[in-house]
Scaffold this motif. Structure first.
Motif, mmCIF file in Angstrom:
data_model
loop_
_atom_site.group_PDB
_atom_site.id
_atom_site.type_symbol
_atom_site.label_atom_id
_atom_site.label_comp_id
_atom_site.label_asym_id
_atom_site.label_seq_id
_atom_site.Cartn_x
_atom_site.Cartn_y
_atom_site.Cartn_z
ATOM 1 N N VAL A 1 85.067 27.582 43.135
ATOM 2 C CA VAL A 1 85.425 27.926 40.734
ATOM 3 C C VAL A 1 84.845 25.933 40.430
ATOM 4 O O VAL A 1 85.067 25.352 41.263
ATOM 5 C CB VAL A 1 86.600 27.976 41.079
ATOM 6 C CG1 VAL A 1 86.985 27.803 39.761
ATOM 7 C CG2 VAL A 1 87.388 29.297 41.773
ATOM 8 N N SER A 2 83.585 26.402 39.854
ATOM 9 C CA SER A 2 83.424 25.327 38.773
ATOM 10 C C SER A 2 84.898 24.978 37.892
ATOM 11 O O SER A 2 85.155 25.831 36.857
ATOM 12 C CB SER A 2 81.918 25.930 38.290
ATOM 13 O OG SER A 2 81.256 26.253 39.329
ATOM 14 N N VAL A 3 84.926 24.164 37.319
ATOM 15 C CA VAL A 3 85.457 23.712 35.989
ATOM 16 C C VAL A 3 84.186 22.267 35.217
ATOM 17 O O VAL A 3 83.983 21.412 35.710
ATOM 18 C CB VAL A 3 86.636 22.840 36.907
ATOM 19 C CG1 VAL A 3 87.744 22.084 35.304
ATOM 20 C CG2 VAL A 3 87.550 23.276 37.823
ATOM 21 N N ILE A 4 84.316 23.214 34.071
ATOM 22 C CA ILE A 4 83.481 22.432 33.030
ATOM 23 C C ILE A 4 83.819 22.362 32.092
ATOM 24 O O ILE A 4 84.638 22.701 31.689
ATOM 25 C CB ILE A 4 82.768 23.856 32.739
ATOM 26 C CG1 ILE A 4 81.454 24.326 34.195
ATOM 27 C CG2 ILE A 4 81.519 23.785 31.760
ATOM 28 C CD1 ILE A 4 81.101 25.473 33.819
ATOM 29 N N SER A 5 83.867 21.054 31.475
ATOM 30 C CA SER A 5 84.515 20.552 30.259
ATOM 31 C C SER A 5 83.431 21.033 29.161
ATOM 32 O O SER A 5 82.064 20.939 29.160
ATOM 33 C CB SER A 5 83.975 19.017 29.806
ATOM 34 O OG SER A 5 84.926 19.307 28.349
ATOM 35 N N ALA A 6 83.712 21.874 27.937
ATOM 36 C CA ALA A 6 83.116 21.909 26.243
ATOM 37 C C ALA A 6 83.301 20.927 25.768
ATOM 38 O O ALA A 6 82.345 20.584 24.909
ATOM 39 C CB ALA A 6 83.519 23.877 26.105
ATOM 40 N N SER A 7 83.487 19.971 26.223
ATOM 41 C CA SER A 7 83.592 18.718 25.484
ATOM 42 C C SER A 7 83.830 19.404 23.376
ATOM 43 O O SER A 7 83.090 19.114 22.760
ATOM 44 C CB SER A 7 82.617 18.737 25.356
ATOM 45 O OG SER A 7 81.827 17.361 26.445
ATOM 46 N N GLY A 8 84.918 19.784 22.905
ATOM 47 C CA GLY A 8 84.853 20.446 21.950
ATOM 48 C C GLY A 8 85.142 21.379 21.498
ATOM 49 O O GLY A 8 84.278 22.493 22.629
ATOM 50 N N SER B 1 87.260 17.119 27.620
ATOM 51 C CA SER B 1 87.299 15.990 28.477
ATOM 52 C C SER B 1 88.239 15.299 28.924
ATOM 53 O O SER B 1 87.682 14.149 29.837
ATOM 54 C CB SER B 1 85.750 16.124 28.490
ATOM 55 O OG SER B 1 85.673 14.970 27.021
ATOM 56 N N ASN B 2 89.648 15.363 28.815
ATOM 57 C CA ASN B 2 90.364 14.338 29.120
ATOM 58 C C ASN B 2 91.483 14.585 30.274
ATOM 59 O O ASN B 2 90.769 15.142 31.032
ATOM 60 C CB ASN B 2 90.617 13.824 27.598
ATOM 61 C CG ASN B 2 90.100 13.213 26.755
ATOM 62 O OD1 ASN B 2 89.044 12.361 27.134
ATOM 63 N ND2 ASN B 2 90.007 13.499 25.740
ATOM 64 N N SER B 3 92.404 14.372 29.891
ATOM 65 C CA SER B 3 93.768 14.546 30.544
ATOM 66 C C SER B 3 93.628 16.023 31.209
ATOM 67 O O SER B 3 93.889 16.373 31.996
ATOM 68 C CB SER B 3 94.965 14.430 30.209
ATOM 69 O OG SER B 3 95.304 12.646 30.505
ATOM 70 N N GLY B 4 93.619 17.017 30.422
ATOM 71 C CA GLY B 4 93.965 18.662 30.323
ATOM 72 C C GLY B 4 92.680 19.427 31.659
ATOM 73 O O GLY B 4 92.743 19.701 32.029
#
Length: 322
Positions: free
Chosen positions: A183-190, A167-170
């Motif tokens: 297009v959705s961008v989703i963080s998996a948080s790990g 959920s950081n710079s990447g």
């Protein structure tokens, strides 16, 4: 330890040959494929030397670790390639992961299960197969082969979602380069949450994770991909590695490091190559307009020139964002 090490283990009827590139190498496969035999041969050689009938050719010592006293024995081992069989229950413990973190060794671990407590690379998961190379000598010649390839990326005709490991710079970079509002961008948080996130989402999904430490997730993710063809997995070493590979930082030194990281990453200092590339990028950009922090993306990486160079480093995947 730093470097890449070629190892040859042989008896009058068996030969194993392989190269160890990082601090953690995983050997997978079904029973009777020679994994445990390899560990036993190395143990016999260590205990009985010439009397064992086992010959080992390696620039560094090869030995085994196991049993109830492993935690007492481990601190006495240094500068070695340590082989561990899968029948040792300590492999899955946090105590083991913590104990090997700052040791000056490389580890070859036999396991059929993922080890989520260890940050090992997709590139360093191997099986063993026989080769006919030495049939005329009536020996069985065993070689390591890579089970997974993190660079096998097919063209994505339509993209609905991007699932990013962190959920950081990447994550912030991928959020910034997506031009299509659909297009959705989703963080998996790990990395441990990626499987669950993939299952919960639908449509054509691009999954982006750090290949340098994603090995433990590959078995269940690859099975899922075999069922659901709408999932594409993209595993660069790390986002920091992509920036370094892009050429934004001039100099032959960075090019050499990217070409041969094994000659620069000290296993005692860095538990995974992802940690090394993060540290390297922070040091190389300190005091420059490219100053990098992992927690918040420097906006300059989304400027046209800088963004295009990173997309070029992403090769086939990068084409999706132009």
């Amino acid at each position: 330890m730093i470097g890449s090490y070629s190892v040859r283990v042989s008896t009058s009827r068996l030969i194993y040959t392989f190269t160890i590139n990082r601090n953690i190498t995983i050997l997978k496969g079904d029973s009777a494929t020679g994994k445990t035999t390899l560990v036993e041969l190395i143990r016999e050689h260590y205990e009985s030397r010439e009397k064992s009938g086992v010959e080992i050719q390696s620039k560094v010592p090869c030995r085994t670790l196991g049993g109830r006293d492993w935690s007492v024995i481990l601190p006495t081992i240094s500068g070695s390639i340590v082989f561990i069989d899968e029948d040792n229950d300590f492999l899955t413990t946090d105590e083991f992961a913590t104990s090997i973190k700052e040791t000056d060794n490389y580890y070859v671990i036999v396991t059929r299960e993922g080890l989520p407590n260890l940050p090992y690379s997709v590139d360093e998961i191997y099986g063993i197969h026989e080769s006919g190379k030495y049939t005329e000598l009536k020996k069985v010649y065993n070689e390591f082969y890579k089970i997974y390839s993190k660079n096998d990326i097919s063209k994505i005709d339509k993209l609905d979602e991007i699932i990013v490991e962190d959920s950081n710079s990447g994550f912030q970079f991928f959020e910034g380069i997506v031009k299509d509002d659909n297009v959705s961008v989703i963080s998996a948080s790990g990395k441990s949450n990626i499987y669950k996130t993939i299952v919960e989402e639908s449509g054509t999904r691009l999954v982006v994770a750090d290949g340098a430490a994603f090995g433990s997730e590959m078995d269940r993710i690859s099975k899922l991909i075999n069922i659901d063809k709408d999932i594409t997995l993209y595993l660069p070493e790390s986002f920091e590695w992509l920036i370094l590979k892009s050429g934004l930082i001039d100099g032959n030194r960075i090019k050499e490091i990217i070409a041969h990281p094994e000659d620069y990453v000290d296993s005692k200092e860095y538990f995974s190559w992802e940690q090394y590339f993060t540290s390297l990028l922070i040091k190389e950009t300190e005091g420059t307009y490219l100053k990098y922090t992992k927690s918040k993306l420097n906006d300059v990486y989304l400027h046209e020139r800088e963004k295009e160079k990173i997309l070029d480093a992403m090769e086939r995947v990068g084409k999706q964002f132009r």
